[in-house]
Design a protein around this motif. Structure first.
Motif, PDB file in Angstrom:
ATOM      1  N   PRO A 184      88.233  31.239  17.839  1.00 34.85           N
ATOM      2  CA  PRO A 184      88.740  32.143  16.731  1.00 34.85           C
ATOM      3  C   PRO A 184      88.121  33.586  17.079  1.00 34.85           C
ATOM      4  O   PRO A 184      86.927  33.575  17.553  1.00 34.85           O
ATOM      5  CB  PRO A 184      88.072  31.316  15.521  1.00 34.85           C
ATOM      6  CG  PRO A 184      87.819  30.009  16.012  1.00 34.85           C
ATOM      7  CD  PRO A 184      87.351  30.133  17.343  1.00 34.85           C
ATOM      8  N   PHE A 185      88.916  34.386  16.588  1.00 34.78           N
ATOM      9  CA  PHE A 185      88.465  35.762  16.597  1.00 34.78           C
ATOM     10  C   PHE A 185      87.275  35.941  15.546  1.00 34.78           C
ATOM     11  O   PHE A 185      87.514  35.122  14.554  1.00 34.78           O
ATOM     12  CB  PHE A 185      89.591  36.832  16.406  1.00 34.78           C
ATOM     13  CG  PHE A 185      90.412  36.791  17.444  1.00 34.78           C
ATOM     14  CD1 PHE A 185      90.176  37.981  18.504  1.00 34.78           C
ATOM     15  CD2 PHE A 185      91.551  36.349  17.663  1.00 34.78           C
ATOM     16  CE1 PHE A 185      90.891  38.173  19.630  1.00 34.78           C
ATOM     17  CE2 PHE A 185      92.178  36.584  18.972  1.00 34.78           C
ATOM     18  CZ  PHE A 185      91.937  37.665  19.858  1.00 34.78           C
ATOM     19  N   SER A 186      86.496  36.841  15.431  1.00 38.57           N
ATOM     20  CA  SER A 186      85.560  37.033  14.516  1.00 38.57           C
ATOM     21  C   SER A 186      86.299  37.404  13.363  1.00 38.57           C
ATOM     22  O   SER A 186      87.394  38.133  13.372  1.00 38.57           O
ATOM     23  CB  SER A 186      84.353  37.833  15.070  1.00 38.57           C
ATOM     24  OG  SER A 186      84.852  39.237  15.059  1.00 38.57           O
ATOM     25  N   ARG A 187      85.591  37.495  12.180  1.00 41.42           N
ATOM     26  CA  ARG A 187      86.049  38.015  10.891  1.00 41.42           C
ATOM     27  C   ARG A 187      86.390  39.484  11.137  1.00 41.42           C
ATOM     28  O   ARG A 187      87.188  40.200  10.503  1.00 41.42           O
ATOM     29  CB  ARG A 187      85.181  37.873   9.902  1.00 41.42           C
ATOM     30  CG  ARG A 187      85.769  37.958   8.454  1.00 41.42           C
ATOM     31  CD  ARG A 187      84.826  37.833   7.089  1.00 41.42           C
ATOM     32  NE  ARG A 187      85.180  36.374   7.034  1.00 41.42           N
ATOM     33  CZ  ARG A 187      84.503  35.704   6.093  1.00 41.42           C
ATOM     34  NH1 ARG A 187      83.546  36.428   5.018  1.00 41.42           N
ATOM     35  NH2 ARG A 187      84.524  34.500   5.879  1.00 41.42           N
ATOM     36  N   LYS A 188      85.421  40.014  11.564  1.00 38.87           N
ATOM     37  CA  LYS A 188      85.527  41.824  12.055  1.00 38.87           C
ATOM     38  C   LYS A 188      86.607  42.053  12.878  1.00 38.87           C
ATOM     39  O   LYS A 188      87.352  43.200  12.492  1.00 38.87           O
ATOM     40  CB  LYS A 188      84.180  42.118  12.407  1.00 38.87           C
ATOM     41  CG  LYS A 188      82.850  42.154  11.738  1.00 38.87           C
ATOM     42  CD  LYS A 188      82.722  43.692  11.124  1.00 38.87           C
ATOM     43  CE  LYS A 188      81.726  43.689  10.195  1.00 38.87           C
ATOM     44  NZ  LYS A 188      80.337  42.958  10.584  1.00 38.87           N
ATOM     45  N   GLN A 189      86.808  41.156  13.848  1.00 38.43           N
ATOM     46  CA  GLN A 189      87.940  41.479  14.725  1.00 38.43           C
ATOM     47  C   GLN A 189      89.393  41.245  13.901  1.00 38.43           C
ATOM     48  O   GLN A 189      90.178  41.992  14.139  1.00 38.43           O
ATOM     49  CB  GLN A 189      87.910  40.568  15.989  1.00 38.43           C
ATOM     50  CG  GLN A 189      86.749  40.962  16.946  1.00 38.43           C
ATOM     51  CD  GLN A 189      86.483  39.785  18.089  1.00 38.43           C
ATOM     52  OE1 GLN A 189      86.911  38.615  17.754  1.00 38.43           O
ATOM     53  NE2 GLN A 189      86.197  40.271  19.017  1.00 38.43           N
ATOM     54  N   GLU A 190      89.114  40.155  13.230  1.00 42.70           N
ATOM     55  CA  GLU A 190      90.355  39.949  12.406  1.00 42.70           C
ATOM     56  C   GLU A 190      90.907  41.293  11.559  1.00 42.70           C
ATOM     57  O   GLU A 190      92.027  41.467  11.209  1.00 42.70           O
ATOM     58  CB  GLU A 190      90.353  38.662  11.410  1.00 42.70           C
ATOM     59  CG  GLU A 190      90.415  37.400  12.306  1.00 42.70           C
ATOM     60  CD  GLU A 190      91.637  37.087  13.226  1.00 42.70           C
ATOM     61  OE1 GLU A 190      92.789  37.992  12.997  1.00 42.70           O
ATOM     62  OE2 GLU A 190      91.592  36.519  14.125  1.00 42.70           O
ATOM     63  N   SER A 191      89.794  41.626  10.820  1.00 46.69           N
ATOM     64  CA  SER A 191      89.892  42.682   9.733  1.00 46.69           C
ATOM     65  C   SER A 191      90.517  43.822  10.635  1.00 46.69           C
ATOM     66  O   SER A 191      91.302  44.520  10.289  1.00 46.69           O
ATOM     67  CB  SER A 191      88.532  42.985   9.274  1.00 46.69           C
ATOM     68  OG  SER A 191      88.052  42.120   8.215  1.00 46.69           O
ATOM     69  N   GLU A 192      89.907  43.974  11.929  1.00 52.09           N
ATOM     70  CA  GLU A 192      90.428  44.962  12.708  1.00 52.09           C
ATOM     71  C   GLU A 192      91.724  45.287  12.976  1.00 52.09           C
ATOM     72  O   GLU A 192      92.720  46.081  12.875  1.00 52.09           O
ATOM     73  CB  GLU A 192      89.628  45.439  14.046  1.00 52.09           C
ATOM     74  CG  GLU A 192      88.111  45.879  13.322  1.00 52.09           C
ATOM     75  CD  GLU A 192      87.183  46.390  14.678  1.00 52.09           C
ATOM     76  OE1 GLU A 192      86.484  46.732  14.530  1.00 52.09           O
ATOM     77  OE2 GLU A 192      87.534  45.580  15.602  1.00 52.09           O
ATOM     78  N   ALA A 193      92.343  44.004  13.378  1.00 48.74           N
ATOM     79  CA  ALA A 193      93.440  43.629  13.834  1.00 48.74           C
ATOM     80  C   ALA A 193      94.625  43.924  12.792  1.00 48.74           C
ATOM     81  O   ALA A 193      95.620  44.576  12.819  1.00 48.74           O
ATOM     82  CB  ALA A 193      93.624  42.288  14.440  1.00 48.74           C
ATOM     83  N   ASP A 194      93.999  43.489  11.634  1.00 47.90           N
ATOM     84  CA  ASP A 194      94.823  43.524  10.195  1.00 47.90           C
ATOM     85  C   ASP A 194      95.263  45.248   9.989  1.00 47.90           C
ATOM     86  O   ASP A 194      96.202  45.544   9.919  1.00 47.90           O
ATOM     87  CB  ASP A 194      94.264  42.976   9.013  1.00 47.90           C
ATOM     88  CG  ASP A 194      94.400  41.422   8.981  1.00 47.90           C
ATOM     89  OD1 ASP A 194      95.044  40.963   9.813  1.00 47.90           O
ATOM     90  OD2 ASP A 194      93.661  40.971   8.233  1.00 47.90           O
ATOM     91  N   LEU A 195      94.092  45.910  10.052  1.00 44.98           N
ATOM     92  CA  LEU A 195      94.224  47.451   9.832  1.00 44.98           C
ATOM     93  C   LEU A 195      95.061  48.069  10.843  1.00 44.98           C
ATOM     94  O   LEU A 195      96.060  48.765  10.583  1.00 44.98           O
ATOM     95  CB  LEU A 195      92.901  48.060   9.577  1.00 44.98           C
ATOM     96  CG  LEU A 195      91.985  47.470   8.599  1.00 44.98           C
ATOM     97  CD1 LEU A 195      90.452  48.127   8.581  1.00 44.98           C
ATOM     98  CD2 LEU A 195      92.481  47.346   7.324  1.00 44.98           C
TER      99      LEU A 195
END
Ligand SMILES: [Zn+2]
Length: 268
Positions: A184-195
């Motif tokens: 899994p990507f980290s939560r921070k990475q997921e947030s960045e990809a979302d934005l």
């Protein structure tokens, strides 16, 4: 992201990155980056080739539809990313999954088309995956892994995929679900990809509100055992809140794109 720093500034930043083997993410995090863009692109290309060997690709109208959405998204990627051409493939697989790899490779599984039910929702997924690439998350993950003992096998197999090490590398790049290597990507990475993804889809003329619907579809689809895509993309209230907050910026970008005649019309 679209700002163009001066050559001198790039030179200074490049030197700093070389010294610290570090770069900065879209949210301003420090990132490990042991590898060059060329090395990452090579890893991406090899992973994609392996994926193509093991899964059947699908052509026809559905593939054209996916290509149409992907083309609209990647047209918004700044030239400074150094990716001239994106390769897009639709793979025959019932899992609702998609990925994008360094170097410009996008894979979408046929199963995703049952969950992302219109062009805007599909754009939300592809935008998110391309966001991981633009934020250099693969470099960060492979570098972090290389900093540990298990990194040795990753380095050894970087020149040629195959075996457990190759599968692990694919997992680090974000395409390992097929091989049971879900990292899994980290939560921070997921947030960045979302934005990053939300901005991309809005600039490409896709309704950013569809990202919310997409996540709801994904949740509804994941009763019982969650699909791989959900496992690697943990959904939570925090994430939805992040998307909602960013919509305030993405909606005007969407309106502007539409006003400028950027109106994709990809037919499922
Ligand atoms: Zn993700």
């Amino acid at each position: 992201m679209s700002a163009r720093p001066s050559k001198r500034l790039v030179g200074v930043l490049g030197l700093a990155a070389l010294i610290s083997a570090c770069s900065t993410s879209p949210l301003g995090r420090n990132q490990l980056a042991f590898y060059s863009d060329d090395e990452l692109a090579q890893m991406g290309q090899q992973s994609f080739a392996q994926y193509e060997q093991e899964l059947q690709t699908v052509g026809g109208a559905r593939a054209s539809y996916v290509q149409c959405v992907a083309d609209a998204i990647t047209a918004q990627v700044p030239a400074s990313q150094g990716i001239d051409k994106w390769e897009v493939k639709l793979f025959q697989d019932d899992t609702a999954n998609a990925f994008a790899l360094p170097g410009g490779y996008i894979g979408v599984n046929t199963g995703l088309l049952d969950v992302a039910t219109n062009q805007d929702q599909l754009a939300a997924v592809i935008g998110h995956e391309v966001g991981h690439v633009l934020a250099h998350h693969a470099n960060e993950r492979v570098s972090t892994q290389a900093a540990t003992q298990t990194g040795l096998s990753v380095l050894q197999t970087a020149a040629g995929l195959g075996g457990a090490g190759g599968d692990q590398l694919m997992g680090l790049l974000g395409a390992g679900a097929q091989y049971g290597v879900i990292l899994p990507f980290s939560r921070k990475q997921e947030s960045e990809a979302d934005l990053v993804g939300l901005d991309l889809m809005a600039d490409a003329g896709f309704d950013p509100n569809a990202s919310i619907t997409l996540w709801q579809n994904m949740s509804a689809n994941s009763q019982g055992e969650p699909p791989a895509w959900m496992s690697t993309h943990p959904s939570n209230a925090q994430r939805m809140e992040g998307l909602h907050n960013r919509l305030e910026e993405a909606e005007p970008r969407y309106e502007e794109a539409r006003a400028n005649g950027i109106r994709p019309n990809c037919k499922a």
